[in-house]
Write a protein that holds these residues in place. Structure first.
Motif, PDB file in Angstrom:
ATOM      1  N   GLY A  40       0.797  -1.215   0.000  1.00  0.00           N
ATOM      2  CA  GLY A  40       0.000   0.000   0.000  1.00  0.00           C
ATOM      3  C   GLY A  40       0.832   1.268   0.000  1.00  0.00           C
ATOM      4  N   PRO A  41       0.193   2.403  -0.310  1.00  0.00           N
ATOM      5  CA  PRO A  41       0.897   3.684  -0.408  1.00  0.00           C
ATOM      6  C   PRO A  41       1.651   4.089   0.851  1.00  0.00           C
ATOM      7  N   SER A  42       1.104   3.805   2.024  1.00  0.00           N
ATOM      8  CA  SER A  42       1.790   4.197   3.261  1.00  0.00           C
ATOM      9  C   SER A  42       3.164   3.549   3.369  1.00  0.00           C
ATOM     10  N   PHE A  43       3.303   2.354   2.837  1.00  0.00           N
ATOM     11  CA  PHE A  43       4.569   1.641   2.911  1.00  0.00           C
ATOM     12  C   PHE A  43       5.517   2.067   1.796  1.00  0.00           C
ATOM     13  N   LEU A  44       4.964   2.382   0.639  1.00  0.00           N
ATOM     14  CA  LEU A  44       5.800   2.982  -0.403  1.00  0.00           C
ATOM     15  C   LEU A  44       6.315   4.345   0.043  1.00  0.00           C
ATOM     16  N   GLY A  45       5.540   5.010   0.898  1.00  0.00           N
ATOM     17  CA  GLY A  45       5.935   6.323   1.396  1.00  0.00           C
ATOM     18  C   GLY A  45       7.195   6.302   2.241  1.00  0.00           C
ATOM     19  N   LYS A  99     -10.157   2.759  21.487  1.00  0.00           N
ATOM     20  CA  LYS A  99      -8.896   2.214  20.985  1.00  0.00           C
ATOM     21  C   LYS A  99      -9.198   1.489  19.676  1.00  0.00           C
ATOM     22  N   ILE A 100      -8.719   2.071  18.580  1.00  0.00           N
ATOM     23  CA  ILE A 100      -9.063   1.584  17.248  1.00  0.00           C
ATOM     24  C   ILE A 100      -7.833   0.979  16.597  1.00  0.00           C
ATOM     25  N   ARG A 101      -7.928  -0.286  16.251  1.00  0.00           N
ATOM     26  CA  ARG A 101      -6.806  -0.939  15.582  1.00  0.00           C
ATOM     27  C   ARG A 101      -6.602  -0.369  14.185  1.00  0.00           C
ATOM     28  N   THR A 102      -5.335  -0.114  13.833  1.00  0.00           N
ATOM     29  CA  THR A 102      -4.948   0.254  12.477  1.00  0.00           C
ATOM     30  C   THR A 102      -3.711  -0.556  12.091  1.00  0.00           C
ATOM     31  N   PRO A 103      -3.417  -0.626  10.795  1.00  0.00           N
ATOM     32  CA  PRO A 103      -2.103  -1.118  10.398  1.00  0.00           C
ATOM     33  C   PRO A 103      -1.020  -0.214  10.975  1.00  0.00           C
ATOM     34  N   ASN A 104       0.176  -0.742  11.111  1.00  0.00           N
ATOM     35  CA  ASN A 104       1.237  -0.007  11.797  1.00  0.00           C
ATOM     36  C   ASN A 104       2.075   0.819  10.811  1.00  0.00           C
ATOM     37  N   ALA A 105       1.479   1.893  10.347  1.00  0.00           N
ATOM     38  CA  ALA A 105       2.176   2.865   9.508  1.00  0.00           C
ATOM     39  C   ALA A 105       1.735   4.252   9.955  1.00  0.00           C
TER      40      ALA A 105
END
Length: 348
Positions: A115-120, A192-198
């Motif tokens: 995903g874009p967050s990881f390409l970032g 407390k909302i889970r998100t991917p870690n980026a």
């Protein structure tokens, strides 16, 4: 983006060398999925071509997710007779998104979905595609991801990291599930909302009023069940395949991210292909994009209809998206790519 760890702040330089492609396993692979308009025969067995060049593609999504069932399966079908064939590794078998991108950049993996967050992490402007409330609709996402602004960003990514973006696939529109209705920013308070870690995922939830809790996707069901976290956010197909509707009372249609994932390869792989092979790969990847979008949109519609009919999770459509978007927009414009964010929004 699922099953991620926090991206490295200083990813290693990407050497322009590629390990020799591993041979295809002798056992036949089972082909599952659907192409545009016509499902691929799930009972058909993939024929391994010993003379074809094998490209190993990895991603973090379950084997039943549209990325694999529709997109990758369509690519495999389209590449038959081209001299290329795919060997797919779903479900994070070869690592999380950060690790897969490092492998692509170093040449030890041929292709990856990320995903874009990881390409970032490699080219910061690439992350803009994951910004909250950036797109008006899926067509706006597709036009932007394949437009001139992002083409320039992806060119910079290629030059700086040897990671080439071949295509952008619609992943889904993200919504928040919880054990309460969430309609305004005030309703996020204390959750407390889970998100991917980026970092951008954390920023998106924070801007909307929640407290982001990074967690791997395969840990979320139990964490919700035990009350370790209160909520999570994902597209409808992912919520359904992960069965989060079994341990949450409400899906709140926040629609805060209209999101895609990128199909990537490395310089050594891409430039090592002949012109005909490169054309075949690019055409197959685009067919995969079309198939994935069709499958995701169909699932978003059909699964939501089932839930509305009373299949165990209540659907809250009364969400003040305008106020959430206004709060998120202010935070997004303060990001390093804030000007690009505004430019993309202006093209709605």
């Amino acid at each position: 983006m699922e099953r991620e760890i926090c991206p490295m702040e200083n990813p290693p330089a990407a050497p322009r060398r590629r390990k020799t492609l591993i041979s295809v396993a002798a056992a036949a692979l089972i082909l599952t999925g659907c192409s545009v308009g016509t499902p691929v025969d799930r009972d058909s067995v993939e024929e391994v071509d010993p003379n074809a060049k094998t490209l190993r593609l990895a991603h973090v999504y379950d084997s039943s997710h549209p990325v694999e069932e529709c997109g990758v399966a369509t690519m495999k079908e389209e590449l038959q007779g081209s001299g290329l064939q795919l060997q797919s590794f779903p479900s994070a078998q070869l690592g999380n998104e950060s690790e897969l991108l490092e492998q692509v950049g170093s040449g030890s993996l041929d292709m990856a979905v990320a995903g874009p967050s990881f390409l970032g992490v490699w080219e910061e402007n690439a992350a803009v595609l994951d910004a909250a409330y950036l797109f008006e609709d899926v067509d706006h996402f597709v036009d932007t991801a394949n437009g001139e602004e992002m083409a320039a960003v992806f060119d910079d990514l290629y030059e700086s990291s040897d990671i080439k973006v071949l295509s952008n696939w619609y992943y889904g529109t993200r919504h928040v599930t919880a054990n309460k209705e969430i309609s305004t920013a005030e309703d996020f308070a204390g959750l407390k909302i889970r998100t991917p870690n980026a970092p951008l995922y954390l920023a998106n939830i924070s801007a909307m009023g929640g407290t982001a809790t990074p967690m791997a996707l395969d840990e979320v069901y139990l964490a919700l069940q035990q009350g370790v976290i209160d909520a999570q956010e994902n597209p409808i197909p992912t919520i359904a395949t992960a069965k989060f509707n079994e341990v949450q009372d409400y899906i709140n249609l926040t629609g805060h991210m209209i999101q895609g994932v990128e199909i990537t390869t490395g310089r050594a792989v891409y430039e090592g292909l002949s012109d005909d092979e490169r054309t075949a790969l690019e055409e197959a990847v685009q067919k995969g994009a079309d198939a994935t979008r069709e499958c995701v949109e169909e699932q978003e519609e059909s699964v939501l209809a089932e839930w509305k009919a009373g299949s165990g999770i209540q659907v809250n459509e009364n969400v003040d998206r305008d106020s959430l978007a206004a709060a998120a927009g202010e935070a997004m414009r303060s990001q390093p790519w804030g000007d690009l964010y505004e430019q993309i929004q202006a093209n709605r």
